[in-house]
Scaffold this active site. Structure first.
Site, PDB file in Angstrom:
ATOM      1  N   LYS A  45      -5.816  13.737   6.430  1.00 14.03           N
ATOM      2  CA  LYS A  45      -4.685  14.602   6.095  1.00 14.03           C
ATOM      3  C   LYS A  45      -4.595  15.829   7.002  1.00 14.03           C
ATOM      4  O   LYS A  45      -3.508  16.255   7.400  1.00 14.03           O
ATOM      5  CB  LYS A  45      -4.795  15.055   4.632  1.00 14.03           C
ATOM      6  CG  LYS A  45      -3.563  15.794   4.156  1.00 14.03           C
ATOM      7  CD  LYS A  45      -3.612  16.089   2.663  1.00 14.03           C
ATOM      8  CE  LYS A  45      -2.305  16.720   2.210  1.00 14.03           C
ATOM      9  NZ  LYS A  45      -2.325  16.999   0.762  1.00 14.03           N
ATOM     10  N   GLU A  89       1.551  -1.414  -2.856  1.00 12.89           N
ATOM     11  CA  GLU A  89       1.302  -1.397  -1.402  1.00 12.89           C
ATOM     12  C   GLU A  89       1.158  -2.789  -0.805  1.00 12.89           C
ATOM     13  O   GLU A  89       1.426  -2.997   0.376  1.00 12.89           O
ATOM     14  CB  GLU A  89       0.065  -0.556  -1.078  1.00 12.89           C
ATOM     15  CG  GLU A  89       0.263   0.943  -1.262  1.00 12.89           C
ATOM     16  CD  GLU A  89      -0.029   1.429  -2.666  1.00 12.89           C
ATOM     17  OE1 GLU A  89      -0.175   0.570  -3.579  1.00 12.89           O
ATOM     18  OE2 GLU A  89      -0.111   2.650  -2.874  1.00 12.89           O
ATOM     19  N   PHE A 104     -11.755  12.781  -3.716  1.00 14.80           N
ATOM     20  CA  PHE A 104     -10.717  12.112  -4.505  1.00 14.80           C
ATOM     21  C   PHE A 104      -9.894  11.196  -3.604  1.00 14.80           C
ATOM     22  O   PHE A 104      -9.415  11.614  -2.544  1.00 14.80           O
ATOM     23  CB  PHE A 104      -9.827  13.145  -5.189  1.00 14.80           C
ATOM     24  CG  PHE A 104      -8.672  12.516  -5.934  1.00 14.80           C
ATOM     25  CD1 PHE A 104      -8.898  11.705  -7.039  1.00 14.80           C
ATOM     26  CD2 PHE A 104      -7.368  12.708  -5.511  1.00 14.80           C
ATOM     27  CE1 PHE A 104      -7.845  11.107  -7.705  1.00 14.80           C
ATOM     28  CE2 PHE A 104      -6.307  12.117  -6.171  1.00 14.80           C
ATOM     29  CZ  PHE A 104      -6.543  11.313  -7.277  1.00 14.80           C
ATOM     30  N   GLN A 105      -9.719   9.973  -4.015  1.00 26.59           N
ATOM     31  CA  GLN A 105      -8.971   8.953  -3.273  1.00 26.59           C
ATOM     32  C   GLN A 105      -9.514   8.734  -1.870  1.00 26.59           C
ATOM     33  O   GLN A 105      -8.778   8.435  -0.934  1.00 26.59           O
ATOM     34  CB  GLN A 105      -7.467   9.269  -3.248  1.00 26.59           C
ATOM     35  CG  GLN A 105      -6.850   9.149  -4.640  1.00 26.59           C
ATOM     36  CD  GLN A 105      -5.346   9.060  -4.632  1.00 26.59           C
ATOM     37  OE1 GLN A 105      -4.686   9.618  -3.770  1.00 26.59           O
ATOM     38  NE2 GLN A 105      -4.786   8.367  -5.613  1.00 26.59           N
ATOM     39  N   MET A 126      -0.936 -26.483  -8.078  1.00 31.25           N
ATOM     40  CA  MET A 126      -1.913 -27.009  -7.124  1.00 31.25           C
ATOM     41  C   MET A 126      -3.305 -27.063  -7.745  1.00 31.25           C
ATOM     42  O   MET A 126      -4.058 -28.009  -7.522  1.00 31.25           O
ATOM     43  CB  MET A 126      -1.909 -26.153  -5.845  1.00 31.25           C
ATOM     44  CG  MET A 126      -2.695 -26.745  -4.710  1.00 31.25           C
ATOM     45  SD  MET A 126      -2.117 -28.398  -4.239  1.00 31.25           S
ATOM     46  CE  MET A 126      -0.945 -28.028  -2.944  1.00 31.25           C
TER      47      MET A 126
END
Lengths: 163, 573
Positions: free
Chosen positions: B163, B51, B113-114, B481
């Protein structure tokens, strides 16, 4: 320097957390904070008491203004204003102390709003300094609990904070 | 009126907003939305492999076009994976709309969940965020999100959609709002004329002026106006890392980037100037160095669309809140109308001084202290091979600074990098986001062997969608760096900055179906690069071995003034 900043904001879920989050995220102080709906149910009014030099206060008002939910911001300390705080304070009150607490509350124009054989609960409204002075003057009394509302403020005269 | 489900409204609203591509990754909370996506073909979804890459692709699209990019990620881990990309866009004021799935509304707060509190997690790194509590609000919320993301000081906006707000069987009349008005949000559309007049008077009276501009010129679409004003006045111009391309990089009035790794002449000129016109820049710590020693003799005119950027770190003498384009237009008009002209003797003397500084350093680097190719040579060759006209999408580290210093950006929106957050792993997905929208242009990812491995999985996305970006990997086998700082400040104790288990990048990219090239000698570089860019329809990964001991110079001495710089490993101002 101590500043009282009034914020008019959308009465939306999460609006309060945006303001509080902003203060912690940017390392600004909050001495006290009050918030409640206004006569217009779509708007909440928040009063933040904060400290900082001119530059910090300028950043605070600018950053508050940037929040999408914030409609208007005013630093009340910039002009004449009235500030009030409400305190409820519960004392252990036996024997001589009962009279002394009552007397001191009267002098400060407080009211006893709850009584039991062993306790007094006093309500006091005024500037934060006045509430501090009341607590200090009853230094020998046994304080069981202090509840303070935090500062609310309003501008003097015809100035108003509305949309 | 047409009846649509919440899921269909999401997709339709994106279409009506003119969105062509969205970048995302499906998951449980978004299944209804993905089903709605499947049943239409106007909005095309690009499936990434992580993502974070979806947000960087959307972000880079915005950086190249000034229009909001869109990412779509599911709840929980999908949302948290997107956080780095949202923060990247936020720090650089990039317009983006990120739609995150959420668990069903009645499950919120139950550690479902999630489930993750995306509104809370994203709050400090978004311009605004929304939670959908009524499905019928979806069109207006999406409209507001796009409006907020791209007006005023742009930024990312998150829309969290539980949802059950997208249930296919629950349908509502759909109409996409034509306009939106928010009583609490009114971005300024022009600057204060009195202040602008004052600023122009000061500009015309200046003896050692500097024009210092940042990303606000790019995102404010004000490059042409900046160039016109600078040419009218003949004053020197310096750009921040975010502002490169805002003024033509090959213009003689351009003195280079300023700041920590800015050019010697830009930093010296800033330090000695008597008037700084700052536009769309925010005086951040990588520009000002020690803020108490910053430009002691300069008065400052600061133009910015965000009042909170003005006098945040450096006090402005003349603050002007407004869009860079409108303010510059007004300034140009006033300069043209004014009877006053710049003090030509003073300006000539100023340029003479600047040219002396230019002659002293002028971006030179040594090529005789190592057998190996220098990273600067690679960037200069890249500029030559692409005629200075590629989209250069950078990762973060030494290669980023070299790409900023040695590629000459003559157009805005061509230099695409994570300036504020400094996000390693940005480069490849950014190049992908740009290439998909500019298929005819050369799009390059300049990276290192450290950064590329932070999102290397996207080589798979490139294969799926045939995204023929060119990857220029400056391979120095170390986190350059970090290593440079360790060389300079930690007596060369290279703590965790060496990579001794690099993959064979050539085989790796070949396994994804792409072309790999390894270059170790400068003599081979030009031909190899030309060959790579000639393969228009292939992704080419150029693994270019460069001197691991090279440092980025100039480098400002920490907490010093603008003029305190290391110019090489041995030379200090």
């Amino acid at each position: 320097m101590r500043h009282i900043i009034s914020v008019l904001m959308e009465n939306e879920p999460g609006a309060l957390s945006r303001v509080v989050g902003l203060f912690s995220q940017r390392n600004f102080n909050i001495e006290s904070l009050t918030v409640a709906p206004t006569e217009d149910s779509t708007l909440s009014r928040m009063t933040v008491m904060t400290t900082g030099d001119e530059r910090v206060i300028e950043q605070i008002t600018k950053q508050l203004n940037k929040l999408i939910d914030v409609v208007k911001v005013v630093d009340l300390s910039e002009g004449d204003h009235i500030e009030r705080e409400l305190m409820m304070i519960k004392f252990k009150a036996n024997g001589q102390m009962r009279a002394e607490i009552k007397r001191t509350a009267d002098i400060f124009r407080g009211q006893i709003i709850d009584i039991t054989p062993n306790t007094y609960t006093v309500q006091l409204v005024g500037s934060s300094d006045k509430l501090d002075a009341f607590i200090a003057s009853l230094g020998n009394a046994s304080i069981m609990e202090v509840v303070r509302s935090g500062v609310s403020g309003i501008a003097r005269g015809e100035k108003v904070l509305t949309i | 009126m047409e009846l649509l489900s919440g899921a269909e409204m999401v997709v339709r609203a994106l279409r009506d907003e003119g969105v062509k591509y969205i970048y995302g990754y499906p998951g449980g909370a978004l299944l209804h939305v993905y089903d709605a996506l499947f049943q239409q073909d106007e909005v095309e979804h690009i499936l990434v492999r992580h993502e974070q890459a979806a947000t960087h692709m959307a972000d880079a699209y915005a950086r190249a076009t000034n229009k909001p990019g869109v990412a779509l990620v599911t709840s929980g881990p999908g949302a948290t994976n997107a956080i780095t990309g949202i923060a990247t866009a936020y720090m650089d004021s990039i317009p983006m709309v990120v739609i995150t799935g959420q668990v069903m509304s009645f499950l919120i707060g139950e550690d479902a969940f999630q489930e993750t509190d995306m509104l809370g997690i994203s709050r400090p790194i978004v311009k605004h965020n929304f939670s959908v509590t009524r499905a019928e609000d979806i069109p207006s919320i999406i409209k507001k999100a796009f409006y907020i993301a791209q007006t005023g000081r742009p930024g990312p906006v998150v829309i969290d959609i539980p949802k059950d707000m997208t249930t296919p069987t629950e349908r509502f009349p759909y109409e996409y709002p034509k306009s939106v008005k928010l009583r609490s949000y009114n971005p300024v559309t022009k600057g204060h004329s009195g202040q602008i007049r004052k600023a122009v008077d000061m500009l015309l009276a200046a003896k050692r002026p500097m024009i210092y501009t940042g990303g606000g010129i790019i995102m404010g679409d004000a490059s042409a106006e900046l160039t016109e004003l600078a040419h009218l006045l003949k004053y020197p111009v310096t750009n921040t890392l975010m502002g490169l391309g805002g003024f033509p990089g090959t213009d003689p009035q351009f003195v280079g980037m300023l700041g920590m790794h800015g050019s010697y002449e830009a930093n010296m000129a800033m330090h000695h100037s008597d008037l700084i016109l700052a536009i769309g820049a925010r005086f951040d710590d990588r520009v000002t160095n020690g803020v108490d020693k910053f430009c002691p003799t300069a008065r400052i005119i600061h133009v910015d669309i965000d009042p909170a950027s003005i006098s945040k770190t450096v006090q402005a003498d003349v603050p002007i809140v407004g869009p860079s384009k409108a303010v510059l237009e007004e300034m140009i008009q006033l300069v043209k109308e004014s009877k006053k002209r710049p003090d030509q003797d003073a300006i000539d003397a100023w340029w003479k001084q600047i040219d002396e500084w230019r002659a002293r350093h002028g971006g030179r680097y040594r090529t005789d202290d190592s057998e190996m190719m220098k990273p600067q040579q690679v960037i200069e060759m890249l500029c030559k091979v692409t005629n200075g006209d590629a989209f250069v999408c950078s990762d973060v580290g030494q290669h980023q600074m070299f790409a900023a210093q040695y590629y000459k950006y003559n157009k805005p929106n061509r230099w695409i990098n994570s300036g504020g957050l400094g996000t390693m792993g940005f480069g490849l997905p950014a190049a992908m986001g740009v290439k998909m929208n500019f298929p005819e242009s050369d799009v390059v990812c300049v990276t290192g062997e450290g950064s590329i491995q932070m999102n290397i999985q996207e080589l798979s996305t490139c294969k799926q969608y045939d995204i023929p970006v060119k990857i220029i990997c400056l391979n120095n086998q170390s986190l350059g760096m970090v290593r440079q700082w360790q060389d300079m400040n930690y007596e060369s104790r290279h703590s965790q900055s060496y990579m001794n288990s690099l993959p064979d990048f050539i085989k790796l990219v070949e396994s994804y179906g792409h072309v790999g090239m390894k270059v170790t000698k400068y003599a081979d570089l030009e031909n190899a690069m030309r060959e790579a860019f000639a393969m228009k329809d292939r992704l080419v990964f150029m693994d270019i071995y460069v001197d691991p001991f090279e440092h980025v110079y100039p480098m400002q001495v920490p907490r010093g003034s603008m003029r305190d710089m290391w110019l090489s490993k041995t030379e200090r101002t």
